[in-house]
Design a protein around this motif. Structure first.
Motif, short mmCIF file in Angstrom:
data_model
loop_
_atom_site.label_atom_id
_atom_site.label_comp_id
_atom_site.label_asym_id
_atom_site.label_seq_id
_atom_site.Cartn_x
_atom_site.Cartn_y
_atom_site.Cartn_z
N TRP A 50 50.94 1.42 -1.96
CA TRP A 50 50.31 2.72 -2.18
C TRP A 50 50.61 3.74 -1.11
O TRP A 50 50.27 4.91 -1.27
CB TRP A 50 48.79 2.55 -2.29
CG TRP A 50 48.38 1.51 -3.24
CD1 TRP A 50 48.69 1.44 -4.58
CD2 TRP A 50 47.60 0.36 -2.96
NE1 TRP A 50 48.14 0.32 -5.13
CE2 TRP A 50 47.46 -0.37 -4.15
CE3 TRP A 50 47.00 -0.14 -1.81
CZ2 TRP A 50 46.75 -1.55 -4.23
CZ3 TRP A 50 46.29 -1.32 -1.89
CH2 TRP A 50 46.17 -2.01 -3.09
N LEU A 51 51.17 3.34 0.03
CA LEU A 51 51.42 4.30 1.10
C LEU A 51 52.35 5.41 0.60
O LEU A 51 53.40 5.16 0.03
CB LEU A 51 52.04 3.62 2.32
CG LEU A 51 51.16 2.59 3.01
CD1 LEU A 51 51.88 1.99 4.20
CD2 LEU A 51 49.85 3.19 3.45
N GLY A 52 51.93 6.66 0.80
CA GLY A 52 52.72 7.80 0.35
C GLY A 52 52.47 8.21 -1.09
O GLY A 52 53.03 9.19 -1.56
N THR A 53 51.61 7.48 -1.80
CA THR A 53 51.32 7.78 -3.20
C THR A 53 50.34 8.95 -3.29
O THR A 53 49.37 9.02 -2.53
CB THR A 53 50.71 6.56 -3.90
OG1 THR A 53 51.61 5.46 -3.77
CG2 THR A 53 50.43 6.83 -5.36
N THR A 54 50.57 9.86 -4.21
CA THR A 54 49.66 10.99 -4.43
C THR A 54 48.54 10.53 -5.35
O THR A 54 48.79 9.96 -6.42
CB THR A 54 50.40 12.18 -5.04
OG1 THR A 54 51.48 12.52 -4.16
CG2 THR A 54 49.49 13.37 -5.20
N VAL A 55 47.29 10.78 -4.94
CA VAL A 55 46.12 10.36 -5.70
C VAL A 55 45.18 11.54 -5.89
O VAL A 55 45.27 12.56 -5.20
CB VAL A 55 45.37 9.21 -4.99
CG1 VAL A 55 46.21 7.96 -4.95
CG2 VAL A 55 44.94 9.60 -3.60
N PHE A 97 38.02 6.60 1.07
CA PHE A 97 37.40 6.40 -0.23
C PHE A 97 37.55 4.95 -0.64
O PHE A 97 38.47 4.25 -0.21
CB PHE A 97 38.08 7.29 -1.30
CG PHE A 97 37.81 8.76 -1.11
CD1 PHE A 97 36.64 9.31 -1.60
CD2 PHE A 97 38.71 9.57 -0.46
CE1 PHE A 97 36.38 10.66 -1.43
CE2 PHE A 97 38.46 10.90 -0.28
CZ PHE A 97 37.30 11.46 -0.77
N ASP A 98 36.65 4.52 -1.52
CA ASP A 98 36.77 3.21 -2.14
C ASP A 98 37.95 3.27 -3.12
O ASP A 98 38.27 4.33 -3.68
CB ASP A 98 35.48 2.86 -2.87
CG ASP A 98 35.49 1.47 -3.45
OD1 ASP A 98 36.34 0.65 -3.03
OD2 ASP A 98 34.67 1.18 -4.33
N HIS A 99 38.58 2.15 -3.32
CA HIS A 99 39.73 2.07 -4.24
C HIS A 99 39.36 2.56 -5.64
O HIS A 99 40.17 3.19 -6.31
CB HIS A 99 40.22 0.61 -4.29
CG HIS A 99 41.32 0.39 -5.27
ND1 HIS A 99 41.09 -0.03 -6.54
CD2 HIS A 99 42.66 0.56 -5.16
CE1 HIS A 99 42.24 -0.14 -7.19
NE2 HIS A 99 43.20 0.21 -6.36
N ASP A 100 38.13 2.29 -6.06
CA ASP A 100 37.70 2.66 -7.40
C ASP A 100 37.44 4.15 -7.56
O ASP A 100 37.25 4.63 -8.68
CB ASP A 100 36.44 1.88 -7.77
CG ASP A 100 36.69 0.38 -7.77
OD1 ASP A 100 37.83 -0.04 -8.06
OD2 ASP A 100 35.74 -0.37 -7.50
N ASP A 101 37.41 4.91 -6.48
CA ASP A 101 37.12 6.35 -6.52
C ASP A 101 38.37 7.21 -6.53
O ASP A 101 38.28 8.42 -6.41
CB ASP A 101 36.25 6.75 -5.33
CG ASP A 101 34.89 6.06 -5.36
OD1 ASP A 101 34.41 5.75 -6.47
OD2 ASP A 101 34.33 5.83 -4.29
N LEU A 102 39.53 6.59 -6.68
CA LEU A 102 40.80 7.32 -6.68
C LEU A 102 41.63 6.91 -7.89
O LEU A 102 41.56 5.77 -8.34
CB LEU A 102 41.60 7.00 -5.41
CG LEU A 102 40.95 7.34 -4.08
CD1 LEU A 102 41.77 6.75 -2.94
CD2 LEU A 102 40.80 8.82 -3.91
N ILE A 103 42.40 7.86 -8.40
CA ILE A 103 43.38 7.52 -9.44
C ILE A 103 44.73 8.08 -9.01
O ILE A 103 44.80 9.08 -8.29
CB ILE A 103 43.00 8.08 -10.84
CG1 ILE A 103 42.86 9.59 -10.82
CG2 ILE A 103 41.75 7.42 -11.36
CD1 ILE A 103 42.73 10.21 -12.19
N GLU A 104 45.78 7.41 -9.45
CA GLU A 104 47.12 7.84 -9.09
C GLU A 104 47.52 9.04 -9.94
O GLU A 104 47.31 9.06 -11.16
CB GLU A 104 48.11 6.70 -9.31
CG GLU A 104 49.52 7.03 -8.90
CD GLU A 104 50.46 5.85 -9.10
OE1 GLU A 104 51.68 6.06 -8.89
OE2 GLU A 104 50.02 4.76 -9.45
#
Length: 111
Positions: free
Chosen positions: A48-53, A102-109
């Protein structure tokens, strides 16, 4: 008064006595790091590093904002066990390059 120090027989350093500070190089006795079985702890294994969310946390002041994933912390006290640090893409002159967790569940790609 000048002092001369020869290092390895090939380099010579001339300096004044007031510039000399005698110190020893720090040395720490540690064992070699063991191979971790958790793939999230290895920097090259975090995809996920560098991924826009996009922030999707309900009721959060940054909901709808975009950011780039900067780090991932595993073993956290969240439902997913992951905390993700993002750098916000929005410009704020009072706080440029701001980051938030943020928690993983609070972000989307973002696609």
């Amino acid at each position: 008064m000048r002092y001369v120090i020869t290092k390895s027989g090939s380099q010579r350093f001339d300096f004044h006595a007031n510039w000399l500070k005698l110190s020893t190089a720090p040395f720490l006795h540690v064992s070699a790091p063991s191979e971790s079985t958790d793939p999230l702890l290895k920097a090259d294994k975090v995809p996920w590093l560098g991924t826009t969310v996009i922030v999707t946390k309900h009721g959060h002041q940054l909901k709808g904002y975009q950011g780039t994933v900067k780090s991932v912390l595993s073993g956290q006290a969240t439902a997913s066990g992951l905390k993700i640090e993002i750098q916000l893409a929005s410009y704020d002159p009072a706080n440029p390059f701001s980051r938030a967790f943020f928690d993983h569940d609070d972000l989307i790609e973002q696609r």
